[in-house]
Design a protein around this motif. Structure first.
Motif, PDB file in Angstrom:
ATOM      1  N   ALA A 106       1.165  -1.231   0.331  1.00  0.00           N
ATOM      2  CA  ALA A 106       0.039  -0.549  -0.130  1.00  0.00           C
ATOM      3  C   ALA A 106       0.651   1.475   0.003  1.00  0.00           C
ATOM      4  O   ALA A 106       0.194   2.323  -0.982  1.00  0.00           O
ATOM      5  N   ILE A 107       1.912   0.846   0.392  1.00  0.00           N
ATOM      6  CA  ILE A 107       2.674   1.975   0.704  1.00  0.00           C
ATOM      7  C   ILE A 107       3.236   2.911  -0.411  1.00  0.00           C
ATOM      8  O   ILE A 107       3.443   3.485  -1.390  1.00  0.00           O
ATOM      9  N   ASN A 108       3.825   1.638  -1.590  1.00  0.00           N
ATOM     10  CA  ASN A 108       4.991   1.784  -2.590  1.00  0.00           C
ATOM     11  C   ASN A 108       3.495   2.370  -3.008  1.00  0.00           C
ATOM     12  O   ASN A 108       3.937   3.235  -4.324  1.00  0.00           O
ATOM     13  N   ALA A 109       2.480   1.757  -3.461  1.00  0.00           N
ATOM     14  CA  ALA A 109       1.263   2.338  -4.049  1.00  0.00           C
ATOM     15  C   ALA A 109       1.003   3.647  -4.765  1.00  0.00           C
ATOM     16  O   ALA A 109       1.226   4.493  -5.232  1.00  0.00           O
ATOM     17  N   ALA A 110       0.365   3.572  -2.555  1.00  0.00           N
ATOM     18  CA  ALA A 110       0.684   5.277  -2.425  1.00  0.00           C
ATOM     19  C   ALA A 110       1.473   6.421  -2.698  1.00  0.00           C
ATOM     20  O   ALA A 110       1.672   7.463  -4.085  1.00  0.00           O
ATOM     21  N   THR A 111       2.523   5.611  -2.885  1.00  0.00           N
ATOM     22  CA  THR A 111       4.145   6.936  -3.255  1.00  0.00           C
ATOM     23  C   THR A 111       4.300   6.228  -4.727  1.00  0.00           C
ATOM     24  O   THR A 111       4.712   7.997  -4.805  1.00  0.00           O
ATOM     25  N   ARG A 112       4.418   6.252  -5.104  1.00  0.00           N
ATOM     26  CA  ARG A 112       4.016   5.855  -6.507  1.00  0.00           C
ATOM     27  C   ARG A 112       3.203   7.255  -7.171  1.00  0.00           C
ATOM     28  O   ARG A 112       3.483   7.590  -7.850  1.00  0.00           O
ATOM     29  N   TYR A 113       1.734   6.694  -6.881  1.00  0.00           N
ATOM     30  CA  TYR A 113       0.752   7.552  -7.235  1.00  0.00           C
ATOM     31  C   TYR A 113       1.189   9.179  -7.028  1.00  0.00           C
ATOM     32  O   TYR A 113       0.952  10.039  -8.028  1.00  0.00           O
ATOM     33  N   LEU A 114       1.826   9.385  -5.631  1.00  0.00           N
ATOM     34  CA  LEU A 114       2.271  10.684  -5.245  1.00  0.00           C
ATOM     35  C   LEU A 114       2.860  11.388  -6.169  1.00  0.00           C
ATOM     36  O   LEU A 114       3.620  12.733  -6.138  1.00  0.00           O
ATOM     37  N   ASN A 115       3.952  10.721  -6.437  1.00  0.00           N
ATOM     38  CA  ASN A 115       5.514  10.876  -7.064  1.00  0.00           C
ATOM     39  C   ASN A 115       4.732  11.160  -8.607  1.00  0.00           C
ATOM     40  O   ASN A 115       5.494  11.741  -9.500  1.00  0.00           O
ATOM     41  N   LEU A 116       3.290  10.484  -9.190  1.00  0.00           N
ATOM     42  CA  LEU A 116       3.132  10.667 -11.061  1.00  0.00           C
ATOM     43  C   LEU A 116       2.630  11.745 -10.388  1.00  0.00           C
ATOM     44  O   LEU A 116       2.884  12.356 -11.853  1.00  0.00           O
ATOM     45  N   TYR A 117       1.660  12.011  -9.880  1.00  0.00           N
ATOM     46  CA  TYR A 117       0.366  12.929  -9.350  1.00  0.00           C
ATOM     47  C   TYR A 117      -0.240  13.642  -8.387  1.00  0.00           C
ATOM     48  O   TYR A 117      -0.904  13.313  -7.216  1.00  0.00           O
ATOM     49  N   PRO A 118       1.026  13.987  -8.713  1.00  0.00           N
ATOM     50  CA  PRO A 118       1.552  15.711  -6.755  1.00  0.00           C
ATOM     51  C   PRO A 118       0.386  16.537  -7.277  1.00  0.00           C
ATOM     52  O   PRO A 118       0.196  16.936  -5.799  1.00  0.00           O
ATOM     53  N   GLN A 119       0.301  16.968  -7.852  1.00  0.00           N
ATOM     54  CA  GLN A 119      -1.629  17.741  -7.584  1.00  0.00           C
ATOM     55  C   GLN A 119      -3.290  17.109  -7.950  1.00  0.00           C
ATOM     56  O   GLN A 119      -3.550  18.880  -8.213  1.00  0.00           O
ATOM     57  N   SER A 120      -2.898  16.155  -8.384  1.00  0.00           N
ATOM     58  CA  SER A 120      -3.868  15.262  -8.166  1.00  0.00           C
ATOM     59  C   SER A 120      -5.669  15.443  -7.446  1.00  0.00           C
ATOM     60  O   SER A 120      -4.693  15.796  -6.396  1.00  0.00           O
ATOM     61  N   GLU A 121      -6.134  14.891  -7.422  1.00  0.00           N
ATOM     62  CA  GLU A 121      -7.316  15.384  -6.445  1.00  0.00           C
ATOM     63  C   GLU A 121      -7.348  13.987  -5.723  1.00  0.00           C
ATOM     64  O   GLU A 121      -8.146  14.366  -4.748  1.00  0.00           O
ATOM     65  N   ASP A 122      -6.962  13.272  -5.647  1.00  0.00           N
ATOM     66  CA  ASP A 122      -6.854  12.213  -5.098  1.00  0.00           C
ATOM     67  C   ASP A 122      -5.442  11.674  -3.823  1.00  0.00           C
ATOM     68  O   ASP A 122      -5.080  11.293  -2.733  1.00  0.00           O
ATOM     69  N   ALA A 123      -4.382  13.099  -4.815  1.00  0.00           N
ATOM     70  CA  ALA A 123      -2.882  13.135  -3.700  1.00  0.00           C
ATOM     71  C   ALA A 123      -3.496  13.501  -2.617  1.00  0.00           C
ATOM     72  O   ALA A 123      -2.142  12.013  -1.562  1.00  0.00           O
ATOM     73  N   ALA A 124      -4.112  14.226  -2.083  1.00  0.00           N
ATOM     74  CA  ALA A 124      -4.367  13.927   0.090  1.00  0.00           C
ATOM     75  C   ALA A 124      -4.687  12.322   0.605  1.00  0.00           C
ATOM     76  O   ALA A 124      -4.692  11.886   1.364  1.00  0.00           O
ATOM     77  N   TYR A 125      -5.920  11.816  -0.445  1.00  0.00           N
ATOM     78  CA  TYR A 125      -5.684  10.502  -0.227  1.00  0.00           C
ATOM     79  C   TYR A 125      -4.677   9.249  -0.123  1.00  0.00           C
ATOM     80  O   TYR A 125      -5.485   8.650   0.493  1.00  0.00           O
ATOM     81  N   ALA A 126      -4.023   9.305  -1.369  1.00  0.00           N
ATOM     82  CA  ALA A 126      -3.069   8.793  -1.607  1.00  0.00           C
ATOM     83  C   ALA A 126      -1.508   9.059  -0.121  1.00  0.00           C
ATOM     84  O   ALA A 126      -1.478   7.793   0.055  1.00  0.00           O
ATOM     85  N   GLN A 127      -1.459  10.770   0.610  1.00  0.00           N
ATOM     86  CA  GLN A 127      -0.916  10.195   1.619  1.00  0.00           C
ATOM     87  C   GLN A 127      -1.498  10.145   2.536  1.00  0.00           C
ATOM     88  O   GLN A 127      -0.553   9.624   3.111  1.00  0.00           O
ATOM     89  N   TYR A 128      -2.520   9.598   3.024  1.00  0.00           N
ATOM     90  CA  TYR A 128      -3.432   9.236   3.783  1.00  0.00           C
ATOM     91  C   TYR A 128      -2.944   7.844   4.093  1.00  0.00           C
ATOM     92  O   TYR A 128      -3.285   7.684   5.032  1.00  0.00           O
ATOM     93  N   ILE A 129      -3.035   7.775   3.253  1.00  0.00           N
ATOM     94  CA  ILE A 129      -2.880   6.034   2.560  1.00  0.00           C
ATOM     95  C   ILE A 129      -1.581   5.298   3.345  1.00  0.00           C
ATOM     96  O   ILE A 129      -1.278   4.184   3.861  1.00  0.00           O
ATOM     97  N   VAL A 130      -0.354   6.438   2.696  1.00  0.00           N
ATOM     98  CA  VAL A 130       0.811   6.131   3.500  1.00  0.00           C
ATOM     99  C   VAL A 130      -0.184   6.009   4.957  1.00  0.00           C
ATOM    100  O   VAL A 130       0.705   5.382   5.408  1.00  0.00           O
ATOM    101  N   GLY A 131       0.265   6.598   5.219  1.00  0.00           N
ATOM    102  CA  GLY A 131      -0.042   7.246   6.743  1.00  0.00           C
ATOM    103  C   GLY A 131      -0.494   6.071   7.562  1.00  0.00           C
ATOM    104  O   GLY A 131      -0.188   5.301   8.713  1.00  0.00           O
ATOM    105  N   LEU A 132      -1.750   5.681   6.778  1.00  0.00           N
ATOM    106  CA  LEU A 132      -2.681   4.204   7.556  1.00  0.00           C
ATOM    107  C   LEU A 132      -2.147   3.106   7.919  1.00  0.00           C
ATOM    108  O   LEU A 132      -1.398   2.165   8.601  1.00  0.00           O
ATOM    109  N   ALA A 133      -1.134   3.174   7.139  1.00  0.00           N
ATOM    110  CA  ALA A 133      -0.388   1.785   6.519  1.00  0.00           C
ATOM    111  C   ALA A 133       0.727   1.762   7.188  1.00  0.00           C
ATOM    112  O   ALA A 133       0.486   0.798   8.172  1.00  0.00           O
ATOM    113  N   TYR A 134       1.285   2.520   7.316  1.00  0.00           N
ATOM    114  CA  TYR A 134       2.810   2.694   8.711  1.00  0.00           C
ATOM    115  C   TYR A 134       2.060   2.562   9.969  1.00  0.00           C
ATOM    116  O   TYR A 134       2.317   2.352  11.000  1.00  0.00           O
TER     117      TYR A 134
END
Length: 288
Positions: A106-134
């Motif tokens: 989950a961390i790997n996928a969400a981090t990859r998403y943030l690297n590819l789409y840092p300004q997208s509408e789902d970026a906040a959710y991706a970062q949140y998933i990183v925190g949840l997974a940790y």
């Protein structure tokens, strides 16, 4: 930018691929008549449009078939990497991995998403998933608390980078929990040193709790342990100050009652030294 030659080459590859697929499909369909174990629906998976795969992934997720949902989202990522659905599928892939307890995936996928789409509408959710997974990786206080620090760092990014997102409140709660875990670990180590009369090492750990994690549930005991530690070291002024700060913040606490009794056994009482680091920390506790 896609050039005309690239488009023609893609078309050519696709024509050849379709021809080969048709040929192989014919052979497999013939063999399927004698082999009931071949799933012919998989033969068309490569040509399914991304929106179909995405909707199938959502349907499987809703039905609780998370493994199949992940397979659909993976298919979009692999077969339609530059489509809008690839972006959506990647964040869903992170969510499914988290839901399946695959924290690092989950961390790997969400981090990859943030690297590819840092300004997208789902970026906040991706970062949140990183925190949840940790946060799911945080162990008991008897173990290393690196995942707790990772949780703090990840959730702080949610707060700092996406302050208006719906995830901020839970991010703050996760940070509080993670800090309490780290403080609990510090207390465990501090008590270990205190039991062995390694007072300086013990005082360092208790000080870390008071200064770095003042809003955690561990501060009350940390102040009491500082009274005990400094009293044992003969650093009377600091012991008195720790007791005074403890009394200001937790006057009805059993920890304060025990600390007061300890000082009385030496003919002392709580008295705050305003020049002490404990006094300064105490003012932060009181919000002064």
């Amino acid at each position: 930018m896609v050039f005309a030659g690239q488009v023609d080459m893609k078309k050519m590859v696709r024509v050849v691929y379709i021809a080969l697929t048709a040929s192989v499909t014919g052979l497999l369909l013939t063999s399927c008549q004698n082999d009931p174990d071949i799933d012919i629906t998989k033969l068309t998976a490569e040509t399914d449009p991304p929106e179909m795969l995405y909707n199938q992934g959502l349907a499987n997720l809703q039905a609780g078939k998370t493994t199949e949902a992940a397979r659909k989202f993976d298919a979009i990522d692999q077969q339609h990497p530059f489509s809008e659905y690839a972006r959506k599928a990647l964040v869903m892939k992170a969510f499914v991995a988290y839901r399946n307890g695959q924290s690092q995936d989950a961390i790997n996928a969400a981090t990859r998403y943030l690297n590819l789409y840092p300004q997208s509408e789902d970026a906040a959710y991706a970062q949140y998933i990183v925190g949840l997974a940790y946060s799911k990786q945080i162990p008991s206080v008897t173990q290393d608390q690196k995942p707790a620090q990772n949780t703090i760092d990840a959730m702080q990014k949610v707060i700092d980078n996406y302050p208006d997102s719906e995830y901020v409140e839970d991010a703050q709660a996760k940070i509080r929990f993670a800090k309490d875990q780290i403080a609990g670990k510090e207390m465990q180590v501090g008590r270990y040193y205190l039991e062995r009369k390694e007072y300086l090492a013990a005082a360092t750990r208790f000080r870390n709790v008071v200064e770095k994690y003042p809003t955690t549930n561990q501060v009350e005991e940390a102040l009491a342990r500082l009274v005990e530690t400094y009293f044992a070291m003969g650093v009377v002024s600091e012991a008195q100050t720790a007791a005074a700060v403890l009394g200001h913040n937790y006057p009805d606490s059993q920890w304060y009652a025990d600390s007061y009794k300890l000082l009385q056994s030496g003919g002392l009482e709580p008295r705050e030294n305003n020049g002490s680091w404990i006094s300064r920390a105490g003012k932060r506790l009181l919000g002064v």
